[in-house]
Motif scaffolding. Sequence first.
Motif, PDB file in Angstrom:
ATOM      1  N   TYR A  42       0.841  -1.200   0.000  1.00 54.97           N
ATOM      2  CA  TYR A  42       0.000   0.000   0.000  1.00 54.97           C
ATOM      3  C   TYR A  42       0.877   1.253   0.000  1.00 54.97           C
ATOM      4  O   TYR A  42       1.959   1.257   0.589  1.00 54.97           O
ATOM      5  N   TYR A  68       0.439   5.374   1.087  1.00 55.42           N
ATOM      6  CA  TYR A  68      -0.385   6.378   1.744  1.00 55.42           C
ATOM      7  C   TYR A  68       0.295   7.734   1.654  1.00 55.42           C
ATOM      8  O   TYR A  68       1.522   7.847   1.641  1.00 55.42           O
ATOM      9  N   GLN A  97       0.402  11.383   3.825  1.00 51.78           N
ATOM     10  CA  GLN A  97       0.059  12.007   5.102  1.00 51.78           C
ATOM     11  C   GLN A  97       0.393  13.486   5.030  1.00 51.78           C
ATOM     12  O   GLN A  97       1.519  13.869   4.762  1.00 51.78           O
ATOM     13  N   GLN A  99      -3.174  15.491   9.711  1.00 52.34           N
ATOM     14  CA  GLN A  99      -4.227  14.658   9.141  1.00 52.34           C
ATOM     15  C   GLN A  99      -3.853  13.190   9.242  1.00 52.34           C
ATOM     16  O   GLN A  99      -2.689  12.829   9.400  1.00 52.34           O
ATOM     17  N   GLY A 100      -4.864  12.373   9.104  1.00 54.05           N
ATOM     18  CA  GLY A 100      -4.626  10.937   9.034  1.00 54.05           C
ATOM     19  C   GLY A 100      -4.077  10.556   7.676  1.00 54.05           C
ATOM     20  O   GLY A 100      -3.783  11.408   6.835  1.00 54.05           O
ATOM     21  N   LEU A 101      -3.915   9.274   7.453  1.00 53.99           N
ATOM     22  CA  LEU A 101      -3.345   8.784   6.207  1.00 53.99           C
ATOM     23  C   LEU A 101      -4.434   8.588   5.161  1.00 53.99           C
ATOM     24  O   LEU A 101      -5.543   8.130   5.485  1.00 53.99           O
ATOM     25  N   LEU A 145      -5.169   6.770   1.328  1.00 56.68           N
ATOM     26  CA  LEU A 145      -4.668   5.707   0.469  1.00 56.68           C
ATOM     27  C   LEU A 145      -4.528   6.189  -0.966  1.00 56.68           C
ATOM     28  O   LEU A 145      -5.489   6.704  -1.552  1.00 56.68           O
ATOM     29  N   TYR A 180      -2.973   0.580  -4.017  1.00 55.20           N
ATOM     30  CA  TYR A 180      -2.640  -0.649  -3.326  1.00 55.20           C
ATOM     31  C   TYR A 180      -2.554  -1.795  -4.328  1.00 55.20           C
ATOM     32  O   TYR A 180      -3.120  -1.730  -5.420  1.00 55.20           O
ATOM     33  N   ASP A 199      -7.990   6.233  -2.712  1.00 54.40           N
ATOM     34  CA  ASP A 199      -8.882   7.386  -2.631  1.00 54.40           C
ATOM     35  C   ASP A 199      -8.345   8.643  -3.315  1.00 54.40           C
ATOM     36  O   ASP A 199      -9.104   9.528  -3.668  1.00 54.40           O
ATOM     37  N   LEU A 239       4.024   7.168   3.010  1.00 58.79           N
ATOM     38  CA  LEU A 239       4.264   5.936   3.759  1.00 58.79           C
ATOM     39  C   LEU A 239       3.864   4.724   2.936  1.00 58.79           C
ATOM     40  O   LEU A 239       2.799   4.708   2.319  1.00 58.79           O
ATOM     41  N   GLN A 290     -11.591  10.214  15.912  1.00 54.08           N
ATOM     42  CA  GLN A 290     -10.827  10.411  17.148  1.00 54.08           C
ATOM     43  C   GLN A 290     -11.301  11.741  17.732  1.00 54.08           C
ATOM     44  O   GLN A 290     -11.231  12.782  17.084  1.00 54.08           O
ATOM     45  N   GLY A 298       7.579   5.990  10.571  1.00 55.71           N
ATOM     46  CA  GLY A 298       6.387   5.278  10.168  1.00 55.71           C
ATOM     47  C   GLY A 298       5.502   4.958  11.358  1.00 55.71           C
ATOM     48  O   GLY A 298       5.764   5.381  12.485  1.00 55.71           O
ATOM     49  N   GLU A 325       2.097  10.928  18.030  1.00 57.29           N
ATOM     50  CA  GLU A 325       0.749  10.989  17.478  1.00 57.29           C
ATOM     51  C   GLU A 325       0.191   9.570  17.423  1.00 57.29           C
ATOM     52  O   GLU A 325       0.903   8.623  17.075  1.00 57.29           O
ATOM     53  N   PHE A 371      -2.987   6.956  16.173  1.00 59.44           N
ATOM     54  CA  PHE A 371      -4.046   6.774  15.183  1.00 59.44           C
ATOM     55  C   PHE A 371      -4.889   5.549  15.515  1.00 59.44           C
ATOM     56  O   PHE A 371      -4.358   4.457  15.746  1.00 59.44           O
ATOM     57  N   LYS A 397      -8.775  -2.638   3.013  1.00 60.86           N
ATOM     58  CA  LYS A 397      -8.188  -1.327   3.226  1.00 60.86           C
ATOM     59  C   LYS A 397      -8.399  -0.845   4.653  1.00 60.86           C
ATOM     60  O   LYS A 397      -9.370  -1.187   5.307  1.00 60.86           O
ATOM     61  N   LEU A 398      -7.447  -0.043   5.125  1.00 62.66           N
ATOM     62  CA  LEU A 398      -7.558   0.572   6.432  1.00 62.66           C
ATOM     63  C   LEU A 398      -8.228   1.934   6.311  1.00 62.66           C
ATOM     64  O   LEU A 398      -8.029   2.650   5.334  1.00 62.66           O
ATOM     65  N   PHE A 428      -8.358   5.399   8.552  1.00 62.08           N
ATOM     66  CA  PHE A 428      -7.647   6.039   9.654  1.00 62.08           C
ATOM     67  C   PHE A 428      -8.477   7.151  10.273  1.00 62.08           C
ATOM     68  O   PHE A 428      -9.165   7.905   9.571  1.00 62.08           O
ATOM     69  N   GLY A 429      -8.366   7.271  11.593  1.00 61.09           N
ATOM     70  CA  GLY A 429      -8.843   8.467  12.248  1.00 61.09           C
ATOM     71  C   GLY A 429      -7.883   9.609  11.979  1.00 61.09           C
ATOM     72  O   GLY A 429      -6.809   9.427  11.410  1.00 61.09           O
ATOM     73  N   GLY A 430      -8.277  10.809  12.384  1.00 58.66           N
ATOM     74  CA  GLY A 430      -7.470  11.988  12.106  1.00 58.66           C
ATOM     75  C   GLY A 430      -6.241  12.135  12.975  1.00 58.66           C
ATOM     76  O   GLY A 430      -5.405  13.012  12.723  1.00 58.66           O
ATOM     77  N   GLY A 431      -6.122  11.292  13.983  1.00 51.30           N
ATOM     78  CA  GLY A 431      -4.943  11.333  14.843  1.00 51.30           C
ATOM     79  C   GLY A 431      -5.145  12.162  16.091  1.00 51.30           C
ATOM     80  O   GLY A 431      -5.915  13.137  16.092  1.00 51.30           O
TER      81      GLY A 431
END
Lengths: 116, 114
Positions: A33, A35, A37, A41-43, A45, A48, A59, A90, B6, B43, B88, B90, B101-102, B104-107
């Motif tokens: 995968y 990503y 970042q 913010q979160g990750l 995609l 993949y 996305d 990442l 989150q 990471g 941080e 997550f 697929k994962l 993710f929350g915003g952290g």
Amino acid sequence: DGGITQSPKYLFRKEGQNVTLSCEQNLNHDAMYWYRQDPGQGLRLIYYSQIVNDFQKGDIAEGYSVSREKKESFPLTVTSAQKNPTAFYLCASAPPGQKTYNQPQHFGDGTRLSIL
Amino acid sequence: AQSVTQLDSHVSVSEGTPVLLRCNYSSSYSPSLFWYVQHPNKGLQLLLKYTSAATLVKGINGFEAEFKKSETSFHLTKPSAHMSDAAEYFCVVRGLAAGNKLTFGGGTRVLVKP
């Protein structure tokens, strides 16, 4: 030790230039995968791949391309069409399939891309 | 569809005091839930995972999380914060969707004061 290696750690891109980020894994994982970042913010995609010679858009795939010619490698190219490429990228890998969907993804240490 | 929220973008605690990071999720299926930690320019490292076994999950570095289906929550706790916990965090959900697929929350960024 098994793991994921991303290189380079820092990368600078000039206007109109394509750059390629490397991701190599020795975990014998089929799925890989990419990503993106952004700060605070979160990750998200990008792409993949569940198996060699096959990959799917995530996305936010516009302006990016990938290849999966070997199980161990999943390079990401940031093309000139990506107008806002500055971010932390990442790479991750995981065993595939529904039976292993509860397995976590393993992450590399990332590549930070900036615009010159 | 699945999503993760989150509830706190920043949490500040004193060293030696408890840490609580809140996470709510939504998922069409019984999800797998994870907490990851990210130190600057690194990471993500897995702290713990919930996979429909015990609802109280113990992870590394003294962290644990409790899965509460009725509240759709998966809050992360640690009894006593250490300076090295500044990072941080997550909350992540993984479902039976294509590609597993994962999401993710915003952290949540944790600051630990001496």
